[in-house]
Motif scaffolding. Structure first.
Motif, mmCIF file in Angstrom:
data_model
loop_
_atom_site.group_PDB
_atom_site.id
_atom_site.type_symbol
_atom_site.label_atom_id
_atom_site.label_comp_id
_atom_site.label_asym_id
_atom_site.label_seq_id
_atom_site.Cartn_x
_atom_site.Cartn_y
_atom_site.Cartn_z
ATOM 1 N N ARG A 91 0.829 -1.211 0.000
ATOM 2 C CA ARG A 91 0.000 0.000 0.000
ATOM 3 C C ARG A 91 0.860 1.257 0.000
ATOM 4 O O ARG A 91 0.607 2.199 -0.760
ATOM 5 C CB ARG A 91 -0.947 -0.003 1.216
ATOM 6 C CG ARG A 91 -2.022 -1.064 1.148
ATOM 7 C CD ARG A 91 -3.087 -0.845 2.203
ATOM 8 N NE ARG A 91 -2.588 -0.919 3.557
ATOM 9 C CZ ARG A 91 -2.443 -2.044 4.256
ATOM 10 N NH1 ARG A 91 -2.719 -3.209 3.694
ATOM 11 N NH2 ARG A 91 -2.014 -2.019 5.505
ATOM 12 N N PHE A 105 0.781 4.077 -2.897
ATOM 13 C CA PHE A 105 0.358 5.445 -2.585
ATOM 14 C C PHE A 105 1.454 6.451 -2.951
ATOM 15 O O PHE A 105 1.161 7.527 -3.489
ATOM 16 C CB PHE A 105 0.023 5.580 -1.098
ATOM 17 C CG PHE A 105 -1.153 4.748 -0.652
ATOM 18 C CD1 PHE A 105 -2.090 4.276 -1.559
ATOM 19 C CD2 PHE A 105 -1.321 4.436 0.690
ATOM 20 C CE1 PHE A 105 -3.170 3.505 -1.150
ATOM 21 C CE2 PHE A 105 -2.400 3.674 1.116
ATOM 22 C CZ PHE A 105 -3.321 3.206 0.200
ATOM 23 N N THR A 132 -5.023 9.215 4.778
ATOM 24 C CA THR A 132 -5.549 7.916 5.200
ATOM 25 C C THR A 132 -6.529 8.088 6.356
ATOM 26 O O THR A 132 -6.526 9.104 7.039
ATOM 27 C CB THR A 132 -4.410 6.964 5.622
ATOM 28 O OG1 THR A 132 -3.756 7.500 6.783
ATOM 29 C CG2 THR A 132 -3.398 6.798 4.501
ATOM 30 N N HIS A 170 -6.939 6.522 9.314
ATOM 31 C CA HIS A 170 -6.620 5.944 10.619
ATOM 32 C C HIS A 170 -7.362 6.694 11.728
ATOM 33 O O HIS A 170 -7.424 7.920 11.714
ATOM 34 C CB HIS A 170 -5.117 6.006 10.870
ATOM 35 C CG HIS A 170 -4.323 5.097 9.988
ATOM 36 N ND1 HIS A 170 -3.865 5.483 8.745
ATOM 37 C CD2 HIS A 170 -3.917 3.819 10.163
ATOM 38 C CE1 HIS A 170 -3.209 4.482 8.195
ATOM 39 N NE2 HIS A 170 -3.226 3.459 9.025
ATOM 40 N N TYR A 186 2.235 12.044 4.508
ATOM 41 C CA TYR A 186 1.042 11.367 5.024
ATOM 42 C C TYR A 186 0.262 12.269 5.980
ATOM 43 O O TYR A 186 0.836 12.905 6.858
ATOM 44 C CB TYR A 186 1.428 10.070 5.738
ATOM 45 C CG TYR A 186 1.824 8.971 4.781
ATOM 46 C CD1 TYR A 186 0.885 8.048 4.320
ATOM 47 C CD2 TYR A 186 3.120 8.874 4.303
ATOM 48 C CE1 TYR A 186 1.231 7.056 3.426
ATOM 49 C CE2 TYR A 186 3.485 7.885 3.397
ATOM 50 C CZ TYR A 186 2.537 6.977 2.967
ATOM 51 O OH TYR A 186 2.887 6.002 2.069
ATOM 52 N N LYS A 188 -3.258 12.160 8.464
ATOM 53 C CA LYS A 188 -4.275 11.317 9.104
ATOM 54 C C LYS A 188 -5.231 12.209 9.899
ATOM 55 O O LYS A 188 -5.127 12.321 11.117
ATOM 56 C CB LYS A 188 -3.598 10.290 10.020
ATOM 57 C CG LYS A 188 -2.618 9.365 9.307
ATOM 58 C CD LYS A 188 -1.931 8.438 10.282
ATOM 59 C CE LYS A 188 -1.029 7.431 9.567
ATOM 60 N NZ LYS A 188 0.120 8.064 8.908
#
Length: 300
Positions: A80, A84, A98, A100, A132, A134
């Motif tokens: 993944r 990504f 994401t 999460h 990233y 979240k």
């Protein structure tokens, strides 16, 4: 599904200037079919593709075959992440977003504790980490489910989430319920502790970076990190962070070394005998820490 709905609604509300002057933010939906659940996985793939299409969004899908392979959780995570990050480069995206949640955070912290990943592991995931993002990390799963129900948003259930042979599922379904009997506010407690550990880890990381920078004046080779005699003057906790920081920086791996491996490297340096090396295995892509004449190097 909740994350996608939130993003679509959020971005559609942003219109500070006419579209001719500023383009709207673009969302690309990414989905990985791990090839584990057969027809159910194919149905999920079609569901995600149709949902993206209904919002007028591009959907990128990757199919792999992980069924029957050992260490399937780590393999899936790696697939993944690679997918990504490839998409991020291709679309020149600012964020990989994401979904999460606080529940995922609790599971991650407990798993990291079991693995012995040190202070950084107990700090858990961060809302932002490189590319990233979240945004739901402070939201509990039951709040997400309530949101989906309130907005009549359909979603798919992954049957493998019930398989307690997988470590994360075992922690979620067996370990956390028992711990919550002792502390009903377990998730809040873990989140609060994670903030404390994150502050400590930030300080340790800065000190590790400063130490490595101070060593450059003594070194010649590009792979050389530090002189062992100066390294051994550091507090033990900082020695561990120097090893972790060097590994993450120069190997370009998203993961930290396991505590057992760090211990092997530290013992090699403390003994300081002859030419020695500690292989890093798959995490280091075949690399190793190397000690020669009091100089510690990292080859990756």
């Amino acid at each position: 599904m909740a994350l996608l709905d939130l993003l679509v609604n959020f971005f559609s509300s942003l219109n500070p200037l006419p579209l001719s002057l500023i383009p709207p933010p673009r969302i690309v939906v990414a989905h990985v079919n791990h090839g584990i659940r057969g027809k159910d996985a194919d149905k999920d793939e079609k569901f995600v593709s149709a949902l993206a299409k209904s919002h007028g969004l591009k959907c990128e899908i990757k199919r792999v075959k992980l069924a029957g392979k050992s260490n399937i959780e780590e393999l899936g995570r790696g697939v993944r992440r690679e997918f990504f990050e490839q998409l991020q480069k291709r679309f020149k995206a600012k964020w990989i977003i994401t979904a999460h949640t606080k529940n995922d955070q609790s599971e991650t912290i407990i798993l990291n504790f079991i693995r012995g990943s040190g202070i950084a592991g107990l700090a858990g995931m961060e809302v932002t980490n490189g590319a990233y993002l979240k945004p739901l990390l402070g939201v509990e799963k039951n709040e997400i489910l309530a949101y989906l129900k309130r907005k009549h948003i359909k979603f798919c259930k992954d049957a493998t989430n019930e398989d307690t042979a997988l470590r994360r599922n075992f922690v979620r379904k067996k370990v956390i319920p028992v711990l919550e009997e002792l502390n009903p506010s377990l998730k809040k407690t873990l989140a609060r502790n994670a903030e404390i550990f994150r502050e400590i880890n930030t300080w340790l990381t800065m000190e590790a970076e400063n130490f490595l920078a101070s060593q450059r004046k003594y070194l010649k080779g590009k792979n050389e990190l530090f002189l062992s005699k100066y390294f051994l003057e550091l507090p033990k906790s900082l020695r561990q962070e120097v090893i972790q920081f060097a590994f993450k920086k120069y190997s370009r791996q998203p993961y930290r070394l396991f505590a057992v491996k760090v211990g092997e490297i530290l013992r090699m340096i403390e003994r300081n005998v002859g030419k020695k090396k500690i292989l890093l295995g798959n995490l280091g892509n075949g690399g190793y820490f190397y000690l020669d004449k009091g100089v510690v190097s990292l080859l990756v």
